[in-house]
Design an enzyme around this catalytic site. Structure first.
Site, PDB file in Angstrom:
ATOM      1  N   GLY A 171       2.442   2.474  10.848  1.00 26.87           N
ATOM      2  CA  GLY A 171       3.378   3.587  10.722  1.00 26.87           C
ATOM      3  C   GLY A 171       4.054   3.977  12.026  1.00 26.87           C
ATOM      4  O   GLY A 171       4.679   5.024  12.115  1.00 26.87           O
TER       5      GLY A 171
ATOM      6  N   ASN B  78       0.872  -1.179   0.000  1.00 27.97           N
ATOM      7  CA  ASN B  78       0.000   0.000   0.000  1.00 27.97           C
ATOM      8  C   ASN B  78       0.909   1.228   0.000  1.00 27.97           C
ATOM      9  O   ASN B  78       1.492   1.552   1.024  1.00 27.97           O
ATOM     10  CB  ASN B  78      -0.901  -0.034   1.249  1.00 27.97           C
ATOM     11  CG  ASN B  78      -1.739   1.230   1.382  1.00 27.97           C
ATOM     12  OD1 ASN B  78      -1.767   2.063   0.471  1.00 27.97           O
ATOM     13  ND2 ASN B  78      -2.408   1.370   2.511  1.00 27.97           N
TER      14      ASN B  78
ATOM     15  N   GLU C  67      -6.933   4.709   7.813  1.00 27.83           N
ATOM     16  CA  GLU C  67      -6.716   6.134   7.499  1.00 27.83           C
ATOM     17  C   GLU C  67      -7.943   6.716   6.813  1.00 27.83           C
ATOM     18  O   GLU C  67      -8.312   7.871   7.049  1.00 27.83           O
ATOM     19  CB  GLU C  67      -5.448   6.283   6.625  1.00 27.83           C
ATOM     20  CG  GLU C  67      -4.195   6.062   7.467  1.00 27.83           C
ATOM     21  CD  GLU C  67      -3.018   5.455   6.728  1.00 27.83           C
ATOM     22  OE1 GLU C  67      -3.005   5.469   5.484  1.00 27.83           O
ATOM     23  OE2 GLU C  67      -2.095   4.961   7.417  1.00 27.83           O
TER      24      GLU C  67
ATOM     25  N   LYS D 215       0.096   4.215  -0.218  1.00 27.45           N
ATOM     26  CA  LYS D 215      -0.554   5.389   0.392  1.00 27.45           C
ATOM     27  C   LYS D 215      -0.372   6.614  -0.509  1.00 27.45           C
ATOM     28  O   LYS D 215      -0.333   6.460  -1.731  1.00 27.45           O
ATOM     29  CB  LYS D 215      -0.043   5.596   1.823  1.00 27.45           C
ATOM     30  CG  LYS D 215      -0.196   4.307   2.658  1.00 27.45           C
ATOM     31  CD  LYS D 215      -0.013   4.495   4.128  1.00 27.45           C
ATOM     32  CE  LYS D 215      -0.202   3.155   4.821  1.00 27.45           C
ATOM     33  NZ  LYS D 215      -0.113   3.268   6.276  1.00 27.45           N
TER      34      LYS D 215
ATOM     35  N   SER E 114       3.426  -1.943  10.325  1.00 25.62           N
ATOM     36  CA  SER E 114       4.872  -1.992  10.560  1.00 25.62           C
ATOM     37  C   SER E 114       5.481  -3.342  10.217  1.00 25.62           C
ATOM     38  O   SER E 114       6.435  -3.773  10.861  1.00 25.62           O
ATOM     39  CB  SER E 114       5.203  -1.586  12.003  1.00 25.62           C
ATOM     40  OG  SER E 114       4.772  -0.256  12.249  1.00 25.62           O
TER      41      SER E 114
HETATM   42  O1  LIG Z   1      -1.346   0.760   6.799  1.00 23.09           O
HETATM   43  C1  LIG Z   1      -0.564  -0.092   6.433  1.00 23.09           C
HETATM   44  C2  LIG Z   1      -0.778  -0.817   5.175  1.00 23.09           C
HETATM   45  O2  LIG Z   1      -2.051  -0.596   4.680  1.00 23.09           O
HETATM   46  C3  LIG Z   1       0.646  -0.400   7.209  1.00 23.09           C
HETATM   47  O3  LIG Z   1       1.505   0.678   7.137  1.00 23.09           O
HETATM   48  P1  LIG Z   1       2.974   0.516   7.729  1.00 23.09           P
HETATM   49  O4  LIG Z   1       3.520  -0.758   7.151  1.00 23.09           O
HETATM   50  O5  LIG Z   1       3.698   1.744   7.250  1.00 23.09           O
HETATM   51  O6  LIG Z   1       2.846   0.448   9.216  1.00 23.09           O
END
Ligand SMILES: O=C(CO)COP(=O)(O)O
Length: 256
Positions: free
Chosen positions: A178, A10, A102, A12, A218
């Protein structure tokens, strides 16, 4: 029953088109074709990057699928700023993330909206990756299993077994996203097993054994192997580590 693992990146709200093209090329160059046979791999870039990334993957003839990060459930019309399922389907998306925390927390996405999106995607032949997960306060209250399984019930409402089997679920505890604070393999397995039990209750064990339940939060090349070896964790939804081709490919290797 062995479920083929799925590792989905992802991205983002990261990567302009030129940056996305470079990242896709790096991932494609590093990916071992044998690993891509053994593990399903997908990248989910921002909407504007979908077509350029698809072009890279097609040019390289690499077995990496494309996913969107969100979509609207209506097929067309006066919905300013939204992107439809026919639009992402035409580009070649076979997955679409829905209900990411999110989107729920920052953009007001509701369980009802997640359900409408998941059902419309399934109808169109795109696999929704339905995200669920509790906040730290819900975990601390000790009611996280009820919270997460009720998100699953809401997301799958109105589906029959034939629909449900085409979905993917991603357990992403909000406190692990995150933050660098990964759920322990035991914590992640507990919730992923509860999600599968809920699917079994709703649609029967046969369906529950086929639906892939991913962990996200993470996940990186250092912790992936121990998470992915858990009996109810069928892959990962990777955020930060998916933006580094080497890390992402190491996670794919760990999934083999
Ligand atoms: O939200 C996430 C994947 O959709 C996880 O994000 P991180 O791997 O940055 O913690």
């Amino acid at each position: 029953m062995t479920r083929k693992k799925l590792i989905a990146g992802n991205w983002k709200m990261n990567e302009t088109i030129p940056e996305a093209v470079v990242l896709a090329q790096e991932i494609s160059n590093l990916a071992d074709p044998a690993a891509l046979d053994a593990v399903d791999v997908a990248v989910c870039p921002p909407f504007v990057d979908l077509k350029p990334v698809k072009t890279v993957l097609e040019f390289d003839r690499v077995n990496i699928a494309l996913g969107a990060q969100n979509v609207y459930w209506e097929p067309a019309g006066a919905f300013t700023g939204e992107i439809s399922i026919p639009m992402i389907k035409e580009i070649g998306c076979t997955y679409c993330i829905v209900g990411h925390s999110e989107r729920r927390n920052l953009f007001g996405e509701t369980n009802e909206g997640v359900n409408l999106k998941a059902r419309a995607l399934i109808e169109a032949g795109i696999a929704p990756i339905v995200c669920v997960g509790e906040s730290l306060s819900v975990r601390d209250e000790g009611v996280y299993l009820d919270f997460v399984t009720s998100q699953v019930r809401a997301a799958f409402a109105g589906m029959d077994a034939e629909d449900a089997v085409r979905a993917v679920v991603a357990y992403e505890p909000v406190w692990a996203i995150g933050t660098g604070r990964t759920a322990t393999p035991e914590q992640a397995e507990e919730v992923c097993a509860a999600i599968r039990a809920t699917l079994a209750e709703l649609f029967g064990d046969d369906v529950a054994q086929q639906v892939r339940v991913l962990y996200g939060g993470s996940m990186n090349e250092g912790n992936a192997a121990l998470l992915l070896v858990q009996p109810d964790i069928d892959g990962g939804l990777i955020g930060g580590a998916a933006l580094k081709a080497v890390s992402f490919i190491e996670i794919v290797k760990a999934a083999r």
